[in-house]
Design a protein around this motif. Structure first.
Motif, PDB file in Angstrom:
ATOM      1  N   ILE A 223       0.850  -1.189   0.000  1.00  0.00           N
ATOM      2  CA  ILE A 223       0.000   0.000   0.000  1.00  0.00           C
ATOM      3  C   ILE A 223       0.888   1.242   0.000  1.00  0.00           C
ATOM      4  O   ILE A 223       1.877   1.314   0.732  1.00  0.00           O
ATOM      5  N   GLY A 224       0.530   2.225  -0.827  1.00  0.00           N
ATOM      6  CA  GLY A 224       1.191   3.520  -0.800  1.00  0.00           C
ATOM      7  C   GLY A 224       0.404   4.493   0.061  1.00  0.00           C
ATOM      8  O   GLY A 224      -0.829   4.474   0.061  1.00  0.00           O
ATOM      9  N   PHE A 225       1.113   5.332   0.782  1.00  0.00           N
ATOM     10  CA  PHE A 225       0.477   6.303   1.679  1.00  0.00           C
ATOM     11  C   PHE A 225       0.917   7.723   1.345  1.00  0.00           C
ATOM     12  O   PHE A 225       2.122   7.996   1.216  1.00  0.00           O
ATOM     13  N   ALA A 226      -0.062   8.620   1.217  1.00  0.00           N
ATOM     14  CA  ALA A 226       0.208  10.051   1.148  1.00  0.00           C
ATOM     15  C   ALA A 226       0.106  10.594   2.572  1.00  0.00           C
ATOM     16  O   ALA A 226      -0.947  10.492   3.206  1.00  0.00           O
ATOM     17  N   THR A 227       1.197  11.141   3.087  1.00  0.00           N
ATOM     18  CA  THR A 227       1.250  11.563   4.486  1.00  0.00           C
ATOM     19  C   THR A 227       1.416  13.077   4.610  1.00  0.00           C
ATOM     20  O   THR A 227       1.968  13.720   3.707  1.00  0.00           O
ATOM     21  N   PRO A 228       0.966  13.655   5.725  1.00  0.00           N
ATOM     22  CA  PRO A 228       1.081  15.103   5.917  1.00  0.00           C
ATOM     23  C   PRO A 228       2.441  15.531   6.460  1.00  0.00           C
ATOM     24  O   PRO A 228       2.561  16.469   7.225  1.00  0.00           O
ATOM     25  N   GLY A 229       3.468  14.826   6.079  1.00  0.00           N
ATOM     26  CA  GLY A 229       4.830  15.103   6.503  1.00  0.00           C
ATOM     27  C   GLY A 229       5.735  14.162   5.729  1.00  0.00           C
ATOM     28  O   GLY A 229       5.350  13.660   4.674  1.00  0.00           O
ATOM     29  N   VAL A 230       6.934  13.904   6.247  1.00  0.00           N
ATOM     30  CA  VAL A 230       7.839  12.991   5.555  1.00  0.00           C
ATOM     31  C   VAL A 230       8.460  12.021   6.540  1.00  0.00           C
ATOM     32  O   VAL A 230       8.576  12.300   7.735  1.00  0.00           O
TER      33      VAL A 230
ATOM     34  N   MET B  11       8.676   9.999  11.486  1.00  0.00           N
ATOM     35  CA  MET B  11       8.013  11.070  10.766  1.00  0.00           C
ATOM     36  C   MET B  11       8.483  12.439  11.261  1.00  0.00           C
ATOM     37  O   MET B  11       8.791  12.610  12.446  1.00  0.00           O
ATOM     38  N   LYS B  12       8.495  13.414  10.346  1.00  0.00           N
ATOM     39  CA  LYS B  12       8.816  14.798  10.707  1.00  0.00           C
ATOM     40  C   LYS B  12       8.007  15.740   9.828  1.00  0.00           C
ATOM     41  O   LYS B  12       7.466  15.343   8.795  1.00  0.00           O
ATOM     42  N   ASN B  13       7.902  16.987  10.271  1.00  0.00           N
ATOM     43  CA  ASN B  13       7.227  18.054   9.525  1.00  0.00           C
ATOM     44  C   ASN B  13       5.740  17.792   9.309  1.00  0.00           C
ATOM     45  O   ASN B  13       5.144  18.301   8.354  1.00  0.00           O
ATOM     46  N   CYS B  14       5.114  16.979  10.167  1.00  0.00           N
ATOM     47  CA  CYS B  14       3.678  16.675  10.028  1.00  0.00           C
ATOM     48  C   CYS B  14       2.842  17.737  10.724  1.00  0.00           C
ATOM     49  O   CYS B  14       3.083  18.047  11.899  1.00  0.00           O
TER      50      CYS B  14
ATOM     51  N   GLU C 261       4.723   1.933   1.412  1.00  0.00           N
ATOM     52  CA  GLU C 261       5.543   3.029   0.872  1.00  0.00           C
ATOM     53  C   GLU C 261       4.914   4.349   1.293  1.00  0.00           C
ATOM     54  O   GLU C 261       3.700   4.555   1.086  1.00  0.00           O
ATOM     55  N   LEU C 262       5.700   5.235   1.894  1.00  0.00           N
ATOM     56  CA  LEU C 262       5.197   6.525   2.354  1.00  0.00           C
ATOM     57  C   LEU C 262       5.800   7.657   1.528  1.00  0.00           C
ATOM     58  O   LEU C 262       6.975   7.615   1.173  1.00  0.00           O
ATOM     59  N   ALA C 263       4.976   8.666   1.229  1.00  0.00           N
ATOM     60  CA  ALA C 263       5.476   9.874   0.564  1.00  0.00           C
ATOM     61  C   ALA C 263       4.650  11.062   1.025  1.00  0.00           C
ATOM     62  O   ALA C 263       3.466  10.924   1.368  1.00  0.00           O
ATOM     63  N   ASN C 264       5.272  12.215   1.026  1.00  0.00           N
ATOM     64  CA  ASN C 264       4.562  13.447   1.359  1.00  0.00           C
ATOM     65  C   ASN C 264       3.381  13.656   0.416  1.00  0.00           C
ATOM     66  O   ASN C 264       3.447  13.315  -0.767  1.00  0.00           O
ATOM     67  N   ASP C 265       2.301  14.238   0.939  1.00  0.00           N
ATOM     68  CA  ASP C 265       1.097  14.397   0.113  1.00  0.00           C
ATOM     69  C   ASP C 265       1.341  15.282  -1.110  1.00  0.00           C
ATOM     70  O   ASP C 265       0.696  15.098  -2.149  1.00  0.00           O
TER      71      ASP C 265
END
Length: 300
Positions: free
Chosen positions: A65-72, A80-83, A106-110
């Motif tokens: 699963i890929g995730f769009a996150t509110p930080g990196v 995580m940081k900058n969320c 897999e995580l990536a910034n939104d």
């Protein structure tokens, strides 16, 4: 193979599954509330709940699963940081999601997900489907960005690839939460422009009304505010072009809906670009709306 993506927003968590064999057709979309006020562990539980709901409806479980996150995700600490959903900061979210969901993650910034979706499924396909370098700009309550090269999101050494909103553009400008002053975000984001107008007039107006007054020619302070936006937009975008020279730039976010950015704002870029005042970069509005985050997550 179906592509699973999750957009991890401040108020909602959305899952979309795309059919990789049928031109990325959307098979299913589901949402649950984030309920971030209940803490980090609750968010992880909400994500698992959502994945279980979609898995049951589809009759299959995801392998990744890929995730769009509110930080990196910091590449070194794997936390995580900058969320802006602050309870996520400092947490090993990728590890925790793998444990909770039992699949690759897999995580990536939104903003990176926005850029990826518009590059592969959205506006870029209309203006230059062969584009190799795409920059996605977010101009709304904040300013951010994402970089896509040859169909892949670029995170960078520190995981902050595309973060043009926190470069200093105005000397001795407004203080930013990042610790600097005069960041792009503190100059041309919606709240920053509204604050500038308030300082001039003492009158708190939304950007939409400030723009209307400027266009009507009835308010000199409104015109000064819009002039400020256009000038600093030209400076900011010119630096992106000078450094990366992308094939296409896509502008998302509420401020990005202002038509002047694509006419007068485009002219301002010519003042600062290192190319004999010639700009040929297509700068376009997005096509996917609020679907870009979840679609980009699936495309990771």
């Amino acid at each position: 193979m179906n592509l699973w993506g999750i957009d991890l927003g401040g108020t909602k968590i959305e899952c979309a599954v795309l059919d990789d064999q049928q031109n990325l057709k959307v098979i299913i979309r589901e949402r649950v509330p984030t309920e971030a006020d209940q803490g980090y562990e609750h968010i992880i539980n909400q994500i698992k709940k959502l994945v279980d709901i979609v898995s049951e409806k589809l009759g299959e479980k995801p392998s990744k699963i890929g995730f769009a996150t509110p930080g990196v995700l910091d590449p070194d600490t794997q936390t995580m940081k900058n969320c802006n959903t602050v309870c996520m900061n400092g947490k090993p979210m990728k590890t925790d999601l793998v444990t909770a969901l039992g699949c690759k993650v897999e995580l990536a910034n939104d903003a990176n997900c926005f850029a990826l979706a518009e590059a592969l499924m959205g506006a870029v396909q209309q203006v230059n489907p062969d584009a190799q370098v795409v920059f996605g700009v977010i101009m709304g309550t904040g300013v951010g960005g994402g970089l896509v090269v040859n169909g892949k999101a670029i995170y960078g050494k520190h995981g902050i690839g595309g973060e043009w909103g926190h470069n200093i553009i105005e000397e001795n400008g407004e203080s930013c939460y990042c610790g600097k002053s005069g960041c792009v975000e503190k100059v041309i984001a919606g709240p920053a422009l509204e604050k500038f107008y308030l300082k001039l007039t003492g009158n708190p107006l939304k950007l939409k009304e400030i723009l209307e007054r400027h266009l009507a020619g009835t308010d000199t302070a409104a015109s000064e505010t819009i002039e400020r936006m256009l000038e600093y937009y030209g400076r900011g975008i010119s630096t992106l072009i000078n450094v990366m020279d992308p094939d296409v730039i896509v502008i998302g976010g509420g401020v990005g809906n202002i038509d002047l950015l694509y006419t007068e704002g485009y002219e301002r870029i010519k003042k600062y670009i290192f190319n004999n005042r010639i700009v040929q970069t297509p700068i376009v509005k997005p096509l996917l709306g609020d679907s870009a985050g979840v679609f980009g997550a699936a495309l990771l």
